[in-house]
Scaffold this active site. Structure first.
Site, mmCIF file in Angstrom:
data_model
loop_
_atom_site.group_PDB
_atom_site.id
_atom_site.type_symbol
_atom_site.label_atom_id
_atom_site.label_comp_id
_atom_site.label_asym_id
_atom_site.label_seq_id
_atom_site.Cartn_x
_atom_site.Cartn_y
_atom_site.Cartn_z
ATOM 1 N N LYS A 170 0.839 -1.205 0.000
ATOM 2 C CA LYS A 170 0.000 0.000 0.000
ATOM 3 C C LYS A 170 0.873 1.255 0.000
ATOM 4 O O LYS A 170 0.549 2.251 -0.648
ATOM 5 C CB LYS A 170 -0.916 -0.017 1.231
ATOM 6 C CG LYS A 170 -1.759 1.248 1.399
ATOM 7 C CD LYS A 170 -2.727 1.452 0.241
ATOM 8 C CE LYS A 170 -3.463 2.790 0.327
ATOM 9 N NZ LYS A 170 -4.341 2.894 1.491
ATOM 10 N N LYS A 238 0.399 12.386 4.728
ATOM 11 C CA LYS A 238 0.785 11.468 5.817
ATOM 12 C C LYS A 238 1.391 10.192 5.265
ATOM 13 O O LYS A 238 2.429 9.723 5.745
ATOM 14 C CB LYS A 238 -0.440 11.173 6.679
ATOM 15 C CG LYS A 238 -0.214 10.169 7.817
ATOM 16 C CD LYS A 238 -0.566 8.718 7.434
ATOM 17 C CE LYS A 238 -2.009 8.548 7.091
ATOM 18 N NZ LYS A 238 -2.338 7.111 6.805
#
Length: 309
Positions: A170, A238
């Protein structure tokens, strides 16, 4: 089987709703009760706290914003991990860094809890349609045990390897999304600076192999200037920061990513943090980023210009 779900944000709420659509018994918790109301209307039950939820479930999903939120929910003063029954499966779908997932796997194993990291690819509409892609790290037997649940929420499951490997994949994907979006925004700005129309650039570029397919899905947002969040810009920043942290841990250099993540940070400070990450286009196409840079880095006094470290 009773399923617990903690974290009912943009993605988690839609994922949990799809579990209810398949008639699974669902117990949910979210710090903001209002976000749970639509699920309660569909037959889900609300737990008073993470520990109360943990005591009642056989499988637990978490979908939280960042590693600190996951760690607080699992191991904090009001954490759920010590309240799960032995042999419970905990699936963390949050976008976190691989070393953190491995840390959670070790903490879970100490309590005889079976941990799986299973972050997803897909926007809010994709989550609502139950067409997410799950990138899964964990024991193969455990992955097979939860496959029917994942297929309620997604249409593709890729078992990448052991704990932390789903998170690793991911991270690679979101690095490509973030840098690709920023590079496309710069290319469009250059094209328009050279006299090409936005429509001409869209019509021409989106049909070429030089442009990532996901960018076609962002065209309408950019043309309308409506950046309602499908994946908020602050969470993209982030994830790119976590990629940078992981690169440091593993001795990998990410010069392009490190520049791009700081551009996203500046866009956040210019007010784009809660908008879709495609709002990086709006930030780079205007002069707001110049004002932000000026605010963050005031010009040195004349006497400072020749100082050295």
């Amino acid at each position: 089987m009773k399923i617990g779900f903690i974290g009912l944000g943009i993605m988690g709420s839609r994922m949990a709703a799809n579990l209810r659509k398949h008639d699974y018994s669902l117990l949910v918790f979210n710090r903001t009760r209002g976000k749970a109301e639509p699920l309660l209307d569909r037959g889900a039950k609300l737990a008073d706290s993470p520990p109360k939820l943990a005591e009642q479930v056989d499988v637990l999903f978490t979908m939280l914003a960042h590693p600190d939120a996951v760690e607080q929910a699992a191991l904090g003063a009001n954490g759920f991990l010590s309240h799960l029954k032995p042999n419970t499966i905990w699936i963390d779908c949050s976008s976190v860094n691989p070393s953190f997932s491995k840390k959670m796997a070790e903490a879970a194993a100490a309590g005889q809890i079976r941990f799986i990291d299973a972050p997803v690819t897909g926007s809010a509409p994709v989550a609502a349609d139950g067409k997410l892609i799950f990138w899964v790290g964990g024991n193969a037997v455990d992955v097979e045990a939860i496959r029917p649940l994942l297929l309620c929420m997604g249409n593709k499951i890729v078992h990448v390897g052991g704990p932390g490997m789903g998170t690793s994949m991911k991270m690679v994907i979101n690095l490509l999304l973030g840098t690709g979006m920023a590079a496309f925004a710069e290319a469009m700005e250059l094209g328009q600076g050279l006299g090409l129309s936005q429509q001409m650039l869209f019509d021409s570029l989106l049909s070429t192999p030089t442009v990532a397919p996901f960018l076609s899905l962002k065209r309408e947002k950019i043309e309308r200037g409506n950046y309602e969040a499908e994946f908020p810009l602050r969470w993209m920043q982030k994830d790119m920061q976590l990629a940078s942290d992981s690169a440091y841990e593993t001795g990998v250099a990410l010069p392009i990513t490190n520049v791009a993540k700081e551009i996203y940070r500046l866009a956040m400070r210019a007010g784009h943090d809660t908008q879709d990450f495609s709002a990086i286009y709006e930030y780079l196409s205007g002069d707001s980023h110049l004002a932000t840079i000026d605010q963050e880095a005031p010009a040195p006094a004349m006497g400072q210009l020749h100082q050295t470290n």
